[in-house]
Design a protein around this motif. Structure first.
Motif, short mmCIF file in Angstrom:
data_model
loop_
_atom_site.label_atom_id
_atom_site.label_comp_id
_atom_site.label_asym_id
_atom_site.label_seq_id
_atom_site.Cartn_x
_atom_site.Cartn_y
_atom_site.Cartn_z
N GLY A 161 35.08 36.34 53.24
CA GLY A 161 33.78 35.74 52.96
C GLY A 161 32.64 36.64 53.43
O GLY A 161 32.53 36.96 54.61
N GLY A 164 26.76 34.59 55.56
CA GLY A 164 26.10 34.88 56.83
C GLY A 164 27.06 35.10 57.97
O GLY A 164 26.99 36.11 58.68
N ALA A 165 28.01 34.17 58.17
CA ALA A 165 28.92 34.29 59.31
C ALA A 165 29.85 35.49 59.13
O ALA A 165 30.11 36.23 60.08
CB ALA A 165 29.73 33.01 59.45
N MET A 186 33.09 36.28 45.16
CA MET A 186 32.01 36.28 44.16
C MET A 186 31.58 37.72 43.86
O MET A 186 31.94 38.64 44.57
CB MET A 186 30.81 35.48 44.69
CG MET A 186 31.12 34.03 45.05
SD MET A 186 31.82 33.07 43.70
CE MET A 186 30.32 32.55 42.88
N ASN A 192 26.16 30.72 50.58
CA ASN A 192 25.08 29.74 50.71
C ASN A 192 23.95 30.28 51.56
O ASN A 192 22.80 29.87 51.42
CB ASN A 192 25.60 28.47 51.40
CG ASN A 192 26.24 27.52 50.42
OD1 ASN A 192 26.06 27.64 49.22
ND2 ASN A 192 26.99 26.57 50.95
N THR A 193 24.30 31.18 52.48
CA THR A 193 23.30 31.65 53.44
C THR A 193 22.11 32.28 52.74
O THR A 193 20.96 32.09 53.15
CB THR A 193 23.95 32.66 54.41
OG1 THR A 193 25.11 32.05 54.98
CG2 THR A 193 23.00 33.07 55.51
N THR A 304 36.97 39.63 44.91
CA THR A 304 38.31 39.68 45.47
C THR A 304 38.54 38.39 46.24
O THR A 304 37.97 38.19 47.32
CB THR A 304 38.45 40.93 46.38
OG1 THR A 304 38.06 42.07 45.62
CG2 THR A 304 39.88 41.10 46.85
N GLU A 305 39.37 37.54 45.67
CA GLU A 305 39.51 36.18 46.19
C GLU A 305 40.78 36.03 47.03
O GLU A 305 41.89 36.20 46.52
CB GLU A 305 39.56 35.21 45.00
CG GLU A 305 39.72 33.77 45.44
CD GLU A 305 39.59 32.82 44.27
OE1 GLU A 305 39.17 33.24 43.18
OE2 GLU A 305 39.93 31.64 44.46
N ALA A 306 40.59 35.71 48.31
CA ALA A 306 41.74 35.48 49.19
C ALA A 306 42.47 34.23 48.73
O ALA A 306 41.84 33.19 48.48
CB ALA A 306 41.27 35.33 50.62
N ALA A 341 35.61 33.17 57.11
CA ALA A 341 34.18 32.81 57.06
C ALA A 341 33.83 32.45 55.62
O ALA A 341 32.92 32.99 55.02
CB ALA A 341 33.33 33.97 57.55
N THR A 342 34.61 31.52 55.08
CA THR A 342 34.53 31.19 53.65
C THR A 342 33.52 30.11 53.32
O THR A 342 33.40 29.72 52.16
CB THR A 342 35.92 30.75 53.16
OG1 THR A 342 36.45 29.84 54.13
CG2 THR A 342 36.87 31.92 53.01
N HIS A 371 25.93 27.35 46.48
CA HIS A 371 26.31 28.35 45.46
C HIS A 371 27.68 27.96 44.90
O HIS A 371 28.42 27.16 45.49
CB HIS A 371 26.33 29.76 46.06
CG HIS A 371 27.58 30.12 46.82
ND1 HIS A 371 28.38 31.19 46.48
CD2 HIS A 371 28.18 29.53 47.88
CE1 HIS A 371 29.41 31.25 47.30
NE2 HIS A 371 29.30 30.27 48.16
N GLY A 373 30.47 29.24 44.73
CA GLY A 373 31.71 29.57 45.45
C GLY A 373 32.01 28.69 46.64
O GLY A 373 33.02 28.89 47.34
N ASP A 377 37.97 26.81 49.65
CA ASP A 377 39.26 27.48 49.40
C ASP A 377 40.10 27.63 50.66
O ASP A 377 41.34 27.67 50.59
CB ASP A 377 39.06 28.91 48.88
CG ASP A 377 38.23 29.00 47.64
OD1 ASP A 377 37.64 27.98 47.24
OD2 ASP A 377 38.17 30.09 47.07
N MET A 381 44.65 27.09 52.68
CA MET A 381 45.21 28.33 53.28
C MET A 381 45.39 28.16 54.79
O MET A 381 46.39 28.59 55.35
CB MET A 381 44.25 29.50 53.03
CG MET A 381 44.29 30.06 51.64
SD MET A 381 43.42 31.64 51.57
CE MET A 381 41.80 31.13 51.06
N VAL A 576 32.77 26.93 57.50
CA VAL A 576 34.19 26.56 57.38
C VAL A 576 34.69 25.83 58.63
O VAL A 576 35.69 25.12 58.58
CB VAL A 576 35.06 27.82 57.09
CG1 VAL A 576 35.12 28.74 58.30
CG2 VAL A 576 36.46 27.44 56.66
#
Ligand code: ADP
Length: 609
Positions: A161, A164-165, A186, A192-193, A304-306, A341-342, A371, A373, A377, A381, A576
């Motif tokens: 992610g 921000g975090a 994305m 969102n930050t 690149t999506e975990a 940090a998703t 946003h 994303g 997710d 996981m 998260v």
């Protein structure tokens, strides 16, 4: 950088007005007869050149397309007046998708279909000028892009992610000497930050500002903890408030600029929010990006999506499996740690409905500021690794959503003190300086869940003054997203509410401003009366904003299992996580959360072996 389309829904390309246009020395219009092609050109797909075209989205835009005989080389928005925040994703994704697919069969970005369609229409116009077979191009979508080879990479720390975090963690880990790979699903960083109004709560204890506002770290603690109905973990709340100002100084050391003084953000309860000089949340990302490009050691992989986090044979979290832009597998191994940090799940309607116990409904009729994303997710996981989740039902709504989109953009308020909320009957109905949950609950009880934010020219001395979302009041009025009146009667007419009620509400409010006393709704935050024309109003509805529950962490940001034991090698920070904000987050604390806990996660992960 990689590009991939994240898009849902069918684009309505039709209905966008196309204007005449010219390109690369050629002159062509949308109504021109098919171009005559030479034999050489016939062998290629396009007549090589640079083409421009105009189309209308929210406003007129101009697009430039460069093609060689066989390739669409670039798609550039030369100018546009699209709405910041709402349209950003379309502006990123649609041109990138066209290049990747080498075609026009690109789905519109959900929530930004008008902007998406306008870009596609303008590009189609350019490609028509270039003599392309438009029907063939429309059948070419992203599925046609060739799949890249699978990749296996090694690093010290993986951050999932690039919000921000995640970037606060990546930068901090790098400052501690670690190499970092950041996986971002994305096509852009920010999450969102970057959409946030930019308010960051922090108390510089002992400073003139803190003295003049009668503020303290203890007051910040009390308002955060009590404002969250004491559901936040006191240790984590303490960490948040104690390290907030240090976070501001850390950002300033990297070149980030903040405006002078502090203000009260909606639901912030007190003037302690610092506002970056750069608009919305961009200041954070300008700062992190600058650091990363100057220092190296942090690689951000976009698109690149975990999809899975794995432990090694010893039980330590060490690997993340992701899907790359073209569906290829990206496997990354971390020698030190994985930081999740998703962000939250405000855009996952099904899941928020599943966990909702506090709101009348959180189905698709309630929009979100988030946003695309923000789909939670990480929850499956992390659950697969035995992580514990807490307080998922604590979902924050704001009374500040754009009626069309749920977005925060278009919100005309500058601060709490100088504005009131007015319902369709022209009446005030709540303490506008109160808690976010209470204000939104009250809004759900009003006709059509609908209200107006009303203020006077004190906030907008001139029409070019901008709101917290980088939009001028004149621009919002021209777009029909705000109304103006030279008298309260005129304003009431523009709002469609009874003038006598609006006047009575404003008079009552002004009397309270004068007396400084708590009013009948419990309001105590005032500065100037609403008495100087022109008067302004902007409509707002409830909108899902922040998911305060999440994965349980300790003071080191280690992810905990159901027995309260840290899962080795696994850290989490930002939206998260759960257990900091409790039942109701104080306005201005989310950005603080990303900075404070992102930094802790980065430092802890770097120190982990
Ligand atoms: P926070 O405020 O907690 O930092 P943000 O919403 O700003 O949260 O950032 C979270 C980021 O994580 C977003 O950019 C989002 O796209 C990204 N993200 C979410 N899920 C995944 C995933 N499965 N793989 C990679 N990135 C993800």
């Amino acid at each position: 950088m990689k590009k991939k389309l994240i898009a849902i829904g069918l684009s309505a390309v039709m209905g966008f007005s196309l204007a005449a246009c010219s390109g690369g020395g050629n002159t062509a219009t949308t109504t021109a007869a098919p171009l005559e092609t030479t034999a050489a050109e016939a062998a290629g797909l396009f007549k090589a050149g640079t083409y421009t075209a105009k189309a209308t989205g929210m406003k007129e835009m101009e697009v430039e397309v460069v093609v060689t005989d066989n390739e669409i080389v670039s798609v550039t928005l030369l100018s546009h007046g699209e709405t910041p925040g709402i349209s950003d994703m379309a502006i990123e994704v649609i041109p990138a998708g066209i290049i990747t697919a080498q075609g026009l069969g690109i789905d519109a970005v959900s929530g930004a279909t008008i902007t998406s369609g306008a870009i596609l229409a303008a590009v189609e116009d350019c490609l028509t000028q270039a003599g392309a077979d438009i029907t063939a191009l429309k059948s070419k979508g992203l599925a046609a892009a060739a799949q890249e080879a699978d990749q296996e990479l090694e690093t010290d720390i993986i951050v999932i992610g690039a919000g921000g975090a995640g970037l606060a963690a990546a930068v901090t880990a790098n400052q501690a000497g670690a190499n970092v790979i950041v996986l971002e699903k994305m096509p852009k960083i920010g999450g969102n930050t970057i959409l946030a109004g930019g308010a960051l709560n922090a108390v510089d204890e002992g400073s003139e500002t803190a003295a003049s506002t009668n503020d303290s770290v203890q007051k910040h603690y009390d308002q955060t903890y009590e404002g969250g109905d004491k559901q936040g973990d006191p240790e984590l709340v303490q960490i948040l408030v104690e390290n907030a100002w240090d976070g501001v100084e850390w950002l300033q050391d990297m070149g980030m600029e903040f405006q002078e003084g502090v203000f009260t953000v909606t639901g912030g309860m007190w003037p302690r929010a610092h506002k970056p000089v750069d608009p919305v949340g961009t200041g954070f990302f300008n700062t992190y990006s600058k650091y990363i490009s100057e220092n190296g050691g942090v690689e951000i992989m976009l698109n690149t999506e975990a999809i899975e986090i794995q432990k090694d044979a010893s039980g330590k979290v060490a690997t993340v499996v992701a899907v790359g832009e073209t569906g290829n597998k990206v496997i990354v191994h971390a020698s030190k740690a994985v930081i999740v940090a998703t962000g939250g799940f405000g855009k996952n309607v099904e899941f928020r409905q599943e966990v909702n116990t506090l709101w009348p409904t959180l189905d698709e009729t309630v929009k979100s500021t988030n946003h695309a994303g923000a789909t939670g997710d990480a929850i499956p996981m992390l659950k697969a690794l035995g992580a514990e989740f807490i307080q998922l039902e604590n979902i924050q709504l704001l009374p500040l959503g754009d009626p069309e989109t749920g977005s925060l953009s278009g919100n005309i308020e500058h601060d709490v003190e100088r504005r009131i909320f007015i319902n369709k009957e022209g009446k005030r109905f709540v303490n506008e300086g109160g808690r976010r949950d209470e204000m939104t609950q009250a809004l759900f009880e009003q006709t059509d869940n609908y209200m107006w934010i009303v203020m006077d020219s004190d906030c907008y001395p001139t029409g070019d003054v901008k709101n917290n979302f980088n939009e001028s009041i004149d621009e919002l009025i021209a777009q029909g997203r705000a109304v103006k009146g030279d008298t309260l009667e005129e304003l009431a007419e523009a709002m469609g509410v009874p003038a006598e009620n609006l006047i009575a509400a404003v008079d009552g409010f002004n009397a309270s401003v004068k007396s400084g006393e708590q009013d009948e709704f419990g309001r105590t935050l005032y500065s100037t009366p609403i008495d100087t024309a022109p008067f302004y109003a902007g409509a707002r509805v409830p909108t899902v904003h922040h998911t305060m529950g999440g994965v349980r962490i300790n003071a080191k940001t280690e992810v905990l299992d159901a027995e309260g034991n840290p899962i080795p090698g696994l850290y989490a920070a930002g939206e998260v996580t759960g257990g900091i904000h409790g039942a109701n987050r104080l306005g201005g604390n989310a950005l603080t959360d990303t900075v404070v806990f992102g930094r802790i996660a980065g430092a802890q992960a770097a120190a982990n072996n």
